[in-house]
Design a protein around this motif. Sequence first.
Motif, PDB file in Angstrom:
ATOM      1  N   SER A 105       3.740  -4.298  -8.503  1.00  6.71           N
ATOM      2  CA  SER A 105       4.805  -3.299  -8.517  1.00  6.71           C
ATOM      3  C   SER A 105       4.339  -2.043  -9.245  1.00  6.71           C
ATOM      4  CB  SER A 105       6.057  -3.853  -9.208  1.00  6.71           C
ATOM      5  OG  SER A 105       6.545  -4.990  -8.528  1.00  6.71           O
ATOM      6  N   PRO A 106       4.601  -0.867  -8.689  1.00  2.00           N
ATOM      7  CA  PRO A 106       4.263   0.370  -9.392  1.00  2.00           C
ATOM      8  C   PRO A 106       5.202   0.585 -10.574  1.00  2.00           C
ATOM      9  CG  PRO A 106       5.416   0.853  -7.348  1.00  2.00           C
ATOM     10  CD  PRO A 106       5.186  -0.620  -7.362  1.00  2.00           C
ATOM     11  N   PRO A 107       4.813   1.402 -11.550  1.00  2.00           N
ATOM     12  CA  PRO A 107       5.686   1.654 -12.707  1.00  2.00           C
ATOM     13  C   PRO A 107       7.002   2.288 -12.268  1.00  2.00           C
ATOM     14  CG  PRO A 107       3.459   2.473 -13.106  1.00  2.00           C
ATOM     15  CD  PRO A 107       3.533   2.113 -11.661  1.00  2.00           C
ATOM     16  N   PRO A 108       8.105   1.988 -12.977  1.00  3.26           N
ATOM     17  CA  PRO A 108       9.401   2.582 -12.623  1.00  3.26           C
ATOM     18  C   PRO A 108       9.406   4.079 -12.911  1.00  3.26           C
ATOM     19  CG  PRO A 108       9.583   1.336 -14.662  1.00  3.26           C
ATOM     20  CD  PRO A 108       8.213   1.060 -14.119  1.00  3.26           C
ATOM     21  N   VAL A 140       0.856  -1.188   0.000  1.00  3.15           N
ATOM     22  CA  VAL A 140       0.000   0.000   0.000  1.00  3.15           C
ATOM     23  C   VAL A 140       0.890   1.236   0.000  1.00  3.15           C
ATOM     24  CG1 VAL A 140      -0.211  -0.080   2.522  1.00  3.15           C
ATOM     25  CG2 VAL A 140      -1.870   1.223   1.173  1.00  3.15           C
ATOM     26  N   GLU A 141       0.556   2.190  -0.863  1.00  7.03           N
ATOM     27  CA  GLU A 141       1.320   3.433  -0.912  1.00  7.03           C
ATOM     28  C   GLU A 141       1.014   4.273   0.313  1.00  7.03           C
ATOM     29  OE1 GLU A 141       2.570   6.829  -4.188  1.00  7.03           O
ATOM     30  OE2 GLU A 141       0.759   5.608  -4.507  1.00  7.03           O
ATOM     31  N   VAL A 180       4.381  -0.769   3.378  1.00 13.17           N
ATOM     32  CA  VAL A 180       3.977   0.598   3.056  1.00 13.17           C
ATOM     33  C   VAL A 180       5.126   1.214   2.253  1.00 13.17           C
ATOM     34  CG1 VAL A 180       3.238   2.833   3.953  1.00 13.17           C
ATOM     35  CG2 VAL A 180       2.625   0.717   5.189  1.00 13.17           C
ATOM     36  N   TYR A 181       4.819   1.703   1.062  1.00  5.59           N
ATOM     37  CA  TYR A 181       5.887   2.187   0.188  1.00  5.59           C
ATOM     38  C   TYR A 181       5.644   3.631  -0.225  1.00  5.59           C
ATOM     39  CZ  TYR A 181       2.748   1.563  -3.855  1.00  5.59           C
ATOM     40  OH  TYR A 181       1.702   1.656  -4.743  1.00  5.59           O
ATOM     41  N   LYS A 182       6.706   4.214  -0.744  1.00  8.10           N
ATOM     42  CA  LYS A 182       6.642   5.580  -1.259  1.00  8.10           C
ATOM     43  C   LYS A 182       7.503   5.650  -2.508  1.00  8.10           C
ATOM     44  CE  LYS A 182       7.298  10.437   0.039  1.00  8.10           C
ATOM     45  NZ  LYS A 182       7.983  10.818  -1.215  1.00  8.10           N
ATOM     46  N   MET A 183       6.920   6.076  -3.624  1.00  8.64           N
ATOM     47  CA  MET A 183       7.697   6.261  -4.847  1.00  8.64           C
ATOM     48  C   MET A 183       8.651   7.436  -4.696  1.00  8.64           C
ATOM     49  SD  MET A 183       7.084   3.896  -6.965  1.00  8.64           S
ATOM     50  CE  MET A 183       7.794   4.574  -8.468  1.00  8.64           C
ATOM     51  N   PRO A 184       9.777   7.407  -5.415  1.00  7.19           N
ATOM     52  CA  PRO A 184      10.763   8.487  -5.263  1.00  7.19           C
ATOM     53  C   PRO A 184      10.170   9.857  -5.587  1.00  7.19           C
ATOM     54  CG  PRO A 184      11.686   6.650  -6.513  1.00  7.19           C
ATOM     55  CD  PRO A 184      10.232   6.376  -6.376  1.00  7.19           C
ATOM     56  N   LYS A 185      10.631  10.832  -4.843  1.00  5.60           N
ATOM     57  CA  LYS A 185      10.251  12.207  -5.147  1.00  5.60           C
ATOM     58  C   LYS A 185      10.907  12.655  -6.450  1.00  5.60           C
ATOM     59  CE  LYS A 185      10.346  16.875  -3.169  1.00  5.60           C
ATOM     60  NZ  LYS A 185      10.778  17.690  -1.990  1.00  5.60           N
ATOM     61  N   LYS A 186      12.123  12.145  -6.683  1.00  7.45           N
ATOM     62  CA  LYS A 186      12.853  12.524  -7.895  1.00  7.45           C
ATOM     63  C   LYS A 186      13.917  11.481  -8.191  1.00  7.45           C
ATOM     64  CE  LYS A 186      15.501  16.345  -9.955  1.00  7.45           C
ATOM     65  NZ  LYS A 186      16.108  17.687  -9.709  1.00  7.45           N
ATOM     66  N   VAL A 187      14.109  11.184  -9.480  1.00  7.94           N
ATOM     67  CA  VAL A 187      15.205  10.334  -9.945  1.00  7.94           C
ATOM     68  C   VAL A 187      16.010  11.170 -10.946  1.00  7.94           C
ATOM     69  CG1 VAL A 187      15.867   8.209 -11.134  1.00  7.94           C
ATOM     70  CG2 VAL A 187      13.856   8.233  -9.638  1.00  7.94           C
ATOM     71  N   SER A 188      17.292  11.322 -10.722  1.00 10.81           N
ATOM     72  CA  SER A 188      18.092  12.205 -11.571  1.00 10.81           C
ATOM     73  C   SER A 188      19.454  11.600 -11.848  1.00 10.81           C
ATOM     74  CB  SER A 188      18.258  13.580 -10.919  1.00 10.81           C
ATOM     75  OG  SER A 188      18.925  13.464  -9.677  1.00 10.81           O
ATOM     76  N   TRP A 228      20.835   7.039 -19.173  1.00  7.46           N
ATOM     77  CA  TRP A 228      19.855   7.442 -18.160  1.00  7.46           C
ATOM     78  C   TRP A 228      19.777   6.358 -17.101  1.00  7.46           C
ATOM     79  CZ3 TRP A 228      18.358   4.903 -22.529  1.00  7.46           C
ATOM     80  CH2 TRP A 228      17.483   3.844 -22.378  1.00  7.46           C
ATOM     81  N   CYS A 229      18.983   6.603 -16.061  1.00 10.98           N
ATOM     82  CA  CYS A 229      18.780   5.590 -15.023  1.00 10.98           C
ATOM     83  C   CYS A 229      17.303   5.561 -14.648  1.00 10.98           C
ATOM     84  CB  CYS A 229      19.653   5.854 -13.799  1.00 10.98           C
ATOM     85  SG  CYS A 229      19.245   7.350 -12.873  1.00 10.98           S
ATOM     86  N   GLU A 230      16.927   4.477 -13.992  1.00 14.92           N
ATOM     87  CA  GLU A 230      15.558   4.367 -13.498  1.00 14.92           C
ATOM     88  C   GLU A 230      15.560   3.685 -12.134  1.00 14.92           C
ATOM     89  OE1 GLU A 230      13.257   2.068 -16.299  1.00 14.92           O
ATOM     90  OE2 GLU A 230      13.817   0.171 -15.350  1.00 14.92           O
ATOM     91  N   ALA A 231      14.554   4.004 -11.344  1.00 11.59           N
ATOM     92  CA  ALA A 231      14.368   3.391 -10.023  1.00 11.59           C
ATOM     93  C   ALA A 231      13.004   2.716 -10.004  1.00 11.59           C
ATOM     94  CB  ALA A 231      14.453   4.449  -8.929  1.00 11.59           C
ATOM     95  N   ARG A 232      12.968   1.511  -9.445  1.00 14.00           N
ATOM     96  CA  ARG A 232      11.691   0.811  -9.339  1.00 14.00           C
ATOM     97  C   ARG A 232      11.642   0.050  -8.022  1.00 14.00           C
ATOM     98  NH1 ARG A 232      14.641  -2.761 -12.630  1.00 14.00           N
ATOM     99  NH2 ARG A 232      14.386  -4.977 -12.137  1.00 14.00           N
ATOM    100  N   LEU A 233      10.430  -0.183  -7.553  1.00 15.57           N
ATOM    101  CA  LEU A 233      10.202  -0.974  -6.343  1.00 15.57           C
ATOM    102  C   LEU A 233       9.759  -2.362  -6.772  1.00 15.57           C
ATOM    103  CD1 LEU A 233       8.399   1.694  -4.131  1.00 15.57           C
ATOM    104  CD2 LEU A 233      10.762   0.898  -3.926  1.00 15.57           C
ATOM    105  N   ASN A 234      10.463  -3.367  -6.276  1.00 16.73           N
ATOM    106  CA  ASN A 234      10.252  -4.741  -6.712  1.00 16.73           C
ATOM    107  C   ASN A 234       9.327  -5.461  -5.748  1.00 16.73           C
ATOM    108  OD1 ASN A 234      10.597  -7.143  -8.175  1.00 16.73           O
ATOM    109  ND2 ASN A 234      12.317  -7.764  -6.895  1.00 16.73           N
ATOM    110  N   PHE A 235       8.081  -5.668  -6.180  1.00 15.81           N
ATOM    111  CA  PHE A 235       7.096  -6.391  -5.376  1.00 15.81           C
ATOM    112  C   PHE A 235       6.794  -7.733  -6.026  1.00 15.81           C
ATOM    113  CE2 PHE A 235       5.195  -2.009  -4.131  1.00 15.81           C
ATOM    114  CZ  PHE A 235       6.264  -1.798  -3.291  1.00 15.81           C
TER     115      PHE A 235
END
Length: 360
Positions: A209-212, A41-42, A114-122, A196-203
């Motif tokens: 899993s939410p989109p990367p 759950v987010e 309980v998860y939270k997607m990144p505020k920013k990926v750079s 480039w790079c990407e971040a994802r949460l692996n469920f």
Amino acid sequence: MKMQQWLKTTMRFLVFLTFILWAGKSAHSCEIDFHPPLVFVEFGGSATANCDASLCSNLAGIGWESSYGGTGLIEGQSTLNVNLENVKEWNTEPKCYILFSNDTQRNKNLPITVYKMPKKVSMPKPISPMKATGEYYVLQCDVEDVAPANRLIITLYKGNERIYEQNREGHNPLPVNESLQTTVNVVAEDHGKEVWCEARLNFSPAEQSPPPMRSESHVLTVFYPPTLTEPTNETLEISFGKAISLNCSATGNPTPVYSWHFADPTQEGIQKQNVTGPILTEDFRVSGVYSCTASNAAGGTTKYFNINKPSRNWTTIAVILAVFLTLGAVLFIGGAIFVTINGTFSFRRGIYRPTSTGPI
């Protein structure tokens, strides 16, 4: 008497054994199951789960304990849903419990993340230009305010190629900032590619899993040394005074510049005119080795041209000379036979005519 005592003891043992087997079977068959088995759950969001105790017997009721949607005891049921709403605790532990008719109780915690997607990926802009000469360069990816860290996967890409990936470990459920660095070397073909790079949460299952989340892209500028488009060295035969064309074309980044060196060092004027040209065209004057160097900021390469005059065909010359010598000999002998003392030419000179009195 002893027989009766033995029978009583045996009967008691059988009753006890039957009770143990029944109790063990009952305990083994009574399981609390969750659907889904894992809940994600987010932070600030909602989720639904089902508690199932239908395999248990002698149930008086079932219930949920949670600060985000507890139900209390619901009598006469063996399955029960819970709606978790506006979840804002990183360590929340919803609990399903069942009550038996003998007032005993069993409970089980719902596995929840309980998860939270990144505020920013750079990705900071890489060094530019890079050189395809075996050097290594740093690529970095920054992920801001993400949770939980142990579910985070950071991946770096170059073009369509995955060049590095890192799975985080640990048990910290709180949001964190993560940074990943790796080193890469580049080749000429990498010029113009994006990184480039990407971040994802692996469920698990992956459907939950939410989109990367992807960073901005950067286009690589790669400097690479010149490469000649034709063989490294050439040997040519040119007749004196004829035009020669020497090709020193090369590919490289930046565009190569050319420097010519001549067999005759007095040709300075020609050298200055062709100092940046890949093709030299000039009338052949001096045999020897000509060279051209193609160079740029990443390196250089040199091509050599061995220019010679055509070798003479001594066999042909010997045949021609023999013909002339033979013809001269024929003319000399012929002159000696057919030229008169007066210098005239006559076929009658020196002809023998037999008579009865001797030669005329």
